[in-house]
Scaffold this motif. Structure first.
Motif, mmCIF file in Angstrom:
data_model
loop_
_atom_site.group_PDB
_atom_site.id
_atom_site.type_symbol
_atom_site.label_atom_id
_atom_site.label_comp_id
_atom_site.label_asym_id
_atom_site.label_seq_id
_atom_site.Cartn_x
_atom_site.Cartn_y
_atom_site.Cartn_z
ATOM 1 N N LEU A 161 19.153 -18.780 14.302
ATOM 2 C CA LEU A 161 18.482 -19.857 14.776
ATOM 3 C C LEU A 161 16.851 -19.222 14.721
ATOM 4 O O LEU A 161 15.908 -20.224 15.108
ATOM 5 C CB LEU A 161 18.897 -20.068 16.229
ATOM 6 N N VAL A 199 15.063 -28.912 14.364
ATOM 7 C CA VAL A 199 16.332 -28.416 14.144
ATOM 8 C C VAL A 199 17.202 -29.654 14.967
ATOM 9 O O VAL A 199 16.841 -30.305 15.673
ATOM 10 C CB VAL A 199 16.837 -27.325 15.049
ATOM 11 N N ASN A 234 12.220 -26.626 22.648
ATOM 12 C CA ASN A 234 11.112 -27.458 21.644
ATOM 13 C C ASN A 234 11.409 -27.179 20.269
ATOM 14 O O ASN A 234 10.496 -26.957 19.333
ATOM 15 C CB ASN A 234 9.821 -27.424 22.146
ATOM 16 N N LEU A 235 12.982 -27.049 19.663
ATOM 17 C CA LEU A 235 13.183 -26.836 18.488
ATOM 18 C C LEU A 235 13.003 -28.195 17.692
ATOM 19 O O LEU A 235 14.359 -28.595 17.237
ATOM 20 C CB LEU A 235 14.541 -26.219 18.444
ATOM 21 N N GLU A 236 12.033 -28.706 17.582
ATOM 22 C CA GLU A 236 11.961 -30.157 17.195
ATOM 23 C C GLU A 236 12.510 -30.310 15.718
ATOM 24 O O GLU A 236 12.873 -31.399 15.309
ATOM 25 C CB GLU A 236 10.308 -30.705 17.159
ATOM 26 N N ARG A 249 6.661 -25.131 13.870
ATOM 27 C CA ARG A 249 7.199 -24.164 14.360
ATOM 28 C C ARG A 249 6.610 -23.170 15.365
ATOM 29 O O ARG A 249 6.975 -22.722 16.372
ATOM 30 C CB ARG A 249 8.274 -23.130 13.582
ATOM 31 N N LEU A 289 15.447 -17.414 17.480
ATOM 32 C CA LEU A 289 14.938 -17.017 18.491
ATOM 33 C C LEU A 289 14.412 -15.797 18.800
ATOM 34 O O LEU A 289 14.733 -14.720 18.132
ATOM 35 C CB LEU A 289 15.913 -17.645 19.661
ATOM 36 N N ARG A 295 5.761 -24.600 19.072
ATOM 37 C CA ARG A 295 6.724 -25.018 19.964
ATOM 38 C C ARG A 295 6.698 -24.758 21.426
ATOM 39 O O ARG A 295 7.114 -25.253 22.235
ATOM 40 C CB ARG A 295 8.226 -24.790 19.535
#
Lengths: 355, 83
Positions: free
Chosen positions: B36, B20, B16-18, A63, B38, A66
């Motif tokens: 989420l 999720v 790029n929330l890979e 995370r 952010l 990213r």
């Protein structure tokens, strides 16, 4: 001033880490991957040595990565591997400098940012792409990730980037501004580079790389990262010592190669540099390792890692196309190697190492 | 594809929330903080994403703040501007 190499972190088309590099040297061969180039409804193919960065999640949570692009991920991975190799992942890094050498910088993000600007206008250009497209972004990520609060710098001088950045590391250590330097050489490939290399060089980019066919274009696009953890030479070196770094231009002032060194040359299939190597090598024998990682400016940092590894292991590896794949034992003491890299205009970087 | 579904997909791709999946983002999940997850940098990207993918401009924080709460509030904002 001499510098000691205490750790290596490397990642390229051959894999990740010193063990992967050693395996590539032993087998003497690495096959590039094949990428597709699509343009105006046509599909072309090009061999490319691509570097995977999946090992990075061993060190940094997914995370947290990213917003970090491929160029910076490669850089971070190289730094992590070098610190791990030197057993310094947990050490205090308040006096660790970071210096990055790159010929091209963040190519993919730069072109992605320009594309978004051209396609959607400036108000729709990604701020994250912009911040990552700055050349020093990768060095900043390394400094922040490792809390390395000493100087942090990125140097770009195409083929001379590695020698130039090494001189900077040397000055920082000599001035006692830092106790260690995380020195990294990194370049990335991208679709735009693939397209133009194919357009300029056509079949000359199909490989395999023949480093000593100096009049023939036989380059293959590559990418990757090579990090060295450097200290002053007052400490023992885990790998080898860098005795001397010299930058010059052979056309302006002729390079006289030292006689007592074995030569590793950065000849990588680009025929525009071929005449310079031909002029200085003459009757000298040399080895080249571009067929293991490809043709890109920062590959001079890979030659340096290869030299350091060979000095530590006291073995000289020769690749297939330079005779037969074989290993020669180096002397236990007073063995010297030199890495020579030429640019197309006669600029050269010469880095001398010893054990 | 509904505005909500498209929003979830472009959020994952562009931010790029890979880790999720679209199904994991509920319509009323908070976009920032505990939901989420952010942050303020994502808020700037979100303004660009909404303009790029939906042609809708978020002009200032006054209209952006209530719109950028959840997928539902953002989808409602976009649908109202597109109507």
């Amino acid at each position: 001033m001499r510098m000691a190499i205490q750790g290596i972190g490397i990642c390229g088309g051959f894999g990740q880490g010193v063990a992967a590099l050693r395996a590539a040297l032993q087998t003497g061969r690495v096959e590039p991957q094949e990428v597709c180039i699509e343009h105006k409804g046509m599909t072309d193919r090009l061999p490319v040595y691509q570097a995977a960065v999946d090992g990075l999640t061993e060190f940094i949570p997914k995370r947290a990565l990213r917003r970090i692009d491929h160029f910076s991920k490669m850089t971070l991975l190289g730094a992590c591997l070098a610190l791990k190799d030197a057993d310094l992942l947990e050490a205090d890094r308040s006096r660790t400098g970071v210096v990055i050498a790159t010929g091209y910088g963040t190519l993919k993000t730069t072109f992605d940012f320009l594309d978004s600007y051209l396609d959607f206008g400036y108000s729709c250009s990604s701020p994250t792409h912009f911040s990552n497209s700055v050349h020093n972004a990768a060095a900043a990520h390394v400094s922040m990730q490792f809390k390395a609060t000493a100087p942090s710098l990125t140097l770009t001088q195409f083929e001379m980037s590695v020698s130039s950045a090494l001189l900077t590391a040397q000055i920082w250590l000599a001035e006692n501004r830092v106790d260690q330097v995380l020195f990294g050489a990194v370049d990335e490939s991208c679709e735009v580079l693939h397209f133009w290399r194919k357009k300029f060089f056509a079949e000359g980019e199909q490989g395999p790389i023949r480093p000593f066919a100096l009049e023939t274009q036989s380059a293959v696009v590559g990418e990757g990262v090579s990090f060295l953890l450097l200290t002053r030479a007052e400490q023992d070196a885990a790998y080898a010592f860098i005795d001397r770094v010299k930058l010059g231009n052979h056309d302006v002032c002729s390079l006289r190669l030292p006689q007592d060194v074995r030569l590793i040359v950065g000849a990588d299939g680009h025929k525009e540099t071929g005449p310079w190597y031909a002029q200085v090598l003459k009757d000298r024998t040399a080895t080249a390792y571009a067929p293991l990682y490809g043709s890109f400016p920062a590959a001079a940092g890979f030659d340096l890692a290869v030299a350091a590894l060979m000095l530590r292991e006291r073995k000289l590896y020769l690749l297939e196309d330079q005779g037969v794949p074989e290993t020669t034992d180096l002397q236990a003491t007073e063995e010297k190697l030199a890495c020579l890299k030429f640019g197309p205009a006669g600029d050269y970087g010469l880095i001398q190492l010893s054990n | 594809m509904s505005v909500k579904e498209k929003l979830k997909r472009v959020l994952i791709e562009d931010l790029n929330l890979e880790d999720v999946e679209p199904d994991e983002i509920t319509d009323d999940m908070a976009l920032f903080g505990d939901g989420l997850g952010l942050d303020s940098l994502d808020a700037v990207e979100l303004v660009v994403i909404v303009q790029k993918h939906f042609g809708v401009e978020i002009k200032d924080m006054e209209e952006g703040r209530p719109a950028l709460q959840t997928i539902s509030t953002l989808a409602k904002f976009i649908e109202e501007r597109l109507a």
